[in-house]
Design a protein around this motif. Structure first.
Motif, PDB file in Angstrom:
ATOM      1  N   SER A  35       0.833  -1.204   0.000  1.00 42.89           N
ATOM      2  CA  SER A  35       0.000   0.000   0.000  1.00 42.89           C
ATOM      3  C   SER A  35       0.865   1.249   0.000  1.00 42.89           C
ATOM      4  O   SER A  35       0.539   2.237  -0.653  1.00 42.89           O
ATOM      5  N   SER A  36       1.986   1.217   0.718  1.00 40.86           N
ATOM      6  CA  SER A  36       2.883   2.375   0.810  1.00 40.86           C
ATOM      7  C   SER A  36       4.192   2.075   0.101  1.00 40.86           C
ATOM      8  O   SER A  36       5.053   1.366   0.642  1.00 40.86           O
ATOM      9  N   SER A  37       4.360   2.619  -1.101  1.00 37.86           N
ATOM     10  CA  SER A  37       5.611   2.383  -1.814  1.00 37.86           C
ATOM     11  C   SER A  37       6.778   3.090  -1.150  1.00 37.86           C
ATOM     12  O   SER A  37       7.917   2.633  -1.217  1.00 37.86           O
ATOM     13  N   VAL A  38       6.514   4.221  -0.474  1.00 37.45           N
ATOM     14  CA  VAL A  38       7.576   4.942   0.229  1.00 37.45           C
ATOM     15  C   VAL A  38       8.201   4.046   1.289  1.00 37.45           C
ATOM     16  O   VAL A  38       9.428   3.915   1.385  1.00 37.45           O
ATOM     17  N   ASP A  39       7.376   3.411   2.110  1.00 35.96           N
ATOM     18  CA  ASP A  39       7.893   2.528   3.157  1.00 35.96           C
ATOM     19  C   ASP A  39       8.496   1.255   2.569  1.00 35.96           C
ATOM     20  O   ASP A  39       9.514   0.749   3.056  1.00 35.96           O
ATOM     21  N   TYR A  40       7.884   0.744   1.519  1.00 34.49           N
ATOM     22  CA  TYR A  40       8.302  -0.525   0.938  1.00 34.49           C
ATOM     23  C   TYR A  40       9.768  -0.508   0.495  1.00 34.49           C
ATOM     24  O   TYR A  40      10.536  -1.428   0.813  1.00 34.49           O
ATOM     25  N   TRP A  41      10.180   0.542  -0.220  1.00 32.97           N
ATOM     26  CA  TRP A  41      11.533   0.567  -0.771  1.00 32.97           C
ATOM     27  C   TRP A  41      12.601   0.797   0.290  1.00 32.97           C
ATOM     28  O   TRP A  41      13.794   0.696   0.007  1.00 32.97           O
ATOM     29  N   LYS A  42      12.189   1.083   1.519  1.00 32.92           N
ATOM     30  CA  LYS A  42      13.162   1.259   2.600  1.00 32.92           C
ATOM     31  C   LYS A  42      13.633  -0.070   3.188  1.00 32.92           C
ATOM     32  O   LYS A  42      14.523  -0.105   4.028  1.00 32.92           O
ATOM     33  N   PHE A  43      13.005  -1.173   2.748  1.00 35.22           N
ATOM     34  CA  PHE A  43      13.337  -2.493   3.305  1.00 35.22           C
ATOM     35  C   PHE A  43      13.656  -3.467   2.171  1.00 35.22           C
ATOM     36  O   PHE A  43      12.883  -4.375   1.875  1.00 35.22           O
ATOM     37  N   PRO A  44      14.804  -3.269   1.495  1.00 32.42           N
ATOM     38  CA  PRO A  44      15.118  -4.085   0.316  1.00 32.42           C
ATOM     39  C   PRO A  44      15.398  -5.549   0.654  1.00 32.42           C
ATOM     40  O   PRO A  44      15.875  -5.876   1.741  1.00 32.42           O
ATOM     41  N   PHE A  45      15.080  -6.416  -0.298  1.00 27.64           N
ATOM     42  CA  PHE A  45      15.411  -7.835  -0.188  1.00 27.64           C
ATOM     43  C   PHE A  45      15.650  -8.371  -1.601  1.00 27.64           C
ATOM     44  O   PHE A  45      15.308  -7.730  -2.602  1.00 27.64           O
ATOM     45  N   ASP A  46      16.222  -9.564  -1.700  1.00 28.19           N
ATOM     46  CA  ASP A  46      16.746 -10.075  -2.974  1.00 28.19           C
ATOM     47  C   ASP A  46      15.685 -10.188  -4.075  1.00 28.19           C
ATOM     48  O   ASP A  46      15.937  -9.842  -5.218  1.00 28.19           O
ATOM     49  N   SER A  47      14.518 -10.711  -3.748  1.00 22.88           N
ATOM     50  CA  SER A  47      13.504 -10.958  -4.784  1.00 22.88           C
ATOM     51  C   SER A  47      12.545  -9.788  -4.949  1.00 22.88           C
ATOM     52  O   SER A  47      11.456  -9.938  -5.492  1.00 22.88           O
ATOM     53  N   MET A  48      12.947  -8.619  -4.501  1.00 20.43           N
ATOM     54  CA  MET A  48      12.078  -7.448  -4.477  1.00 20.43           C
ATOM     55  C   MET A  48      11.631  -7.019  -5.878  1.00 20.43           C
ATOM     56  O   MET A  48      12.425  -6.933  -6.806  1.00 20.43           O
ATOM     57  N   LYS A  49      10.338  -6.755  -6.019  1.00 24.53           N
ATOM     58  CA  LYS A  49       9.770  -6.239  -7.254  1.00 24.53           C
ATOM     59  C   LYS A  49       8.823  -5.095  -6.911  1.00 24.53           C
ATOM     60  O   LYS A  49       8.359  -4.965  -5.781  1.00 24.53           O
ATOM     61  N   LYS A  50       8.528  -4.281  -7.920  1.00 23.39           N
ATOM     62  CA  LYS A  50       7.596  -3.178  -7.710  1.00 23.39           C
ATOM     63  C   LYS A  50       6.193  -3.709  -7.443  1.00 23.39           C
ATOM     64  O   LYS A  50       5.482  -3.235  -6.558  1.00 23.39           O
TER      65      LYS A  50
END
Length: 410
Positions: free
Chosen positions: A161-176
């Motif tokens: 729901s929050s892309s701002v918060d999402y990109w602050k917690f990167p991981f290997d299989s991360m996708k948009k």
């Protein structure tokens, strides 16, 4: 000599597109700050970029912007964020930056519409349709994500729901965004995202049928009083398909904005919220004619914002000339232009709708075409920039062949 000084946080295509608009309109060069340089603005003579490794820290941001303002007293400083994170930082702190004109929304709107789950609640009030959605606040068992319990079937879309918060917690299989083909897969995606530390809601969403060419992008500009002054509709030809770039527009044909059934609903919503500055909407049309669904709102100009300038509505002029002019007109763009930031041939090859390809080719033949990076004043007598741009365009062929192969390609 103009006293206008555009300042951007970020160095991506969003920054270059907007800086080009300022240069075209007023002949001014822009300044940008970010954590690292990026290809779209490298070696540019119209964007002066400064690397600040912790620019995403609000204390650092305030120090940099205060220092810059002190060095440019008497100038009209315009401030823009080029990513969700930078835009959010400016929104939160702009009351403390009176030296700048920062045409973004008020801080209280950030929590109301920036997050997709809350945005959909606002959409309900104004009759703006969006895809059927299940909201989660924590991981759940696959049994809770059956088609019967969701009310819609697989495959479906999973996204934060929050892309701002999402990109602050990167991981290997991360996708948009993610596509889940079963309840087990959806549950695993949700578990993985929450395991990264992501703190907000997750959305499971009914998939709207159709490829990239079913997408539309709508950009609106609202003045200081909250009046919507301009709106421009783009028909997406092709999007990027790399894991982190998925959903970013790569080629667009502008269309008659008045023809979009949701335009008036969106205008009413923005004005009722007293929204100010640029807003950007991702919209999809299903196979059923007239069935448009809004996906999200970006509280800033979109990454592909040059499609608006190419269509005849220079973004810089909107800000400089309409921000506080006490006007009340709302101009809907009706010009057709073919915009792209990938080579035109990539757009023609990978766009699935033959009629849209024919239209883009006709516009190109008529001289109604713009490529963001092919800006003569920035390339002339600038061989390093020229080589950098050619390399960026060349790499797009391999990117699309790798991440979005057509049948028969190998």
């Amino acid at each position: 000599m103009s006293d206008i000084v555009p300042v951007f946080l970020g160095a991506d295509l969003n920054c270059y597109n907007f800086a080009r608009a300022f240069h075209e309109a007023y002949g001014v060069e822009s300044y940008a700050f970010g954590r690292y340089p990026m290809a779209p603005t490298k070696y540019s003579r119209i964007v002066h970029f400064t690397t600040v490794p912790d620019m995403d820290n609000e204390t650092t941001m305030m120090r940099i912007l205060k220092d810059f303002a002190a060095q440019h007293t008497g100038k009209r400083l315009y401030l823009f964020g080029c990513t969700d994170d930078y835009a959010a930082m400016i929104i939160r702190r702009k009351a403390e930056l009176p030296e700048y004109i920062a045409p973004g929304p008020a801080a209280d709107l950030y929590t109301t519409v920036q997050k997709k789950a809350e945005f959909y609640e606002v959409c309900d009030k104004f009759g703006i349709p969006y895809p059927a959605t299940k909201v989660l606040t924590a991981p759940v068992d696959a049994a809770e994500l059956s088609e019967e319990k969701l009310g819609f079937g697989y495959p479906l879309i999973v996204k934060p729901s929050s892309s701002v918060d999402y990109w602050k917690f990167p991981f290997d299989s991360m996708k948009k965004v993610y596509t889940a083909h079963s309840a087990d897969e959806a549950a695993e995606i949700v578990r993985t995202v929450y395991a990264s530390g992501y703190p907000d809601k997750m959305l499971l969403q009914k998939m709207v049928p159709g490829g990239d060419d079913h997408m539309r992008v709508l950009t609106a500009f609202s003045d200081k009083s909250g009046k919507v002054r301009a709106m421009c509709l783009g028909h997406t030809m092709i999007e990027e398909h790399t894991p982190h770039g998925l959903g970013n527009h790569a080629a667009i044909v502008t269309e008659d904005t008045a023809a979009l059934p949701l335009v008036e609903n969106i205008r009413q919503m923005l004005e009722a919220c007293h929204y100010t500055g640029f807003s950007n909407f991702d919209i999809k049309c299903s196979d059923e004619p007239g069935d448009f669904r809004v996906f999200e709102i970006n509280l800033r100009q979109g990454r592909s914002n040059y499609y608006v300038t190419a269509g005849g509505m220079n973004l810089a002029r909107l800000v400089v000339e309409k921000w506080d002019d006490n006007g009340d007109d709302c101009v809907l763009n009706r010009n057709e232009v073919f915009w792209h930031h990938v080579p035109a041939q990539v757009a023609f090859t990978y766009t699935e709708d033959p009629a849209l390809v024919r239209k883009a080719k006709a516009l190109k033949a008529a001289g109604k075409e713009k490529c963001s990076l092919l800006y003569a004043p920035d390339l002339r007598w600038n061989p390093v920039r020229y080589a950098c741009v050619l390399e960026q365009l060349r790499r797009q062929f391999k990117k699309f062949k790798t991440y979005y192969p057509k049948p028969g390609q190998n």
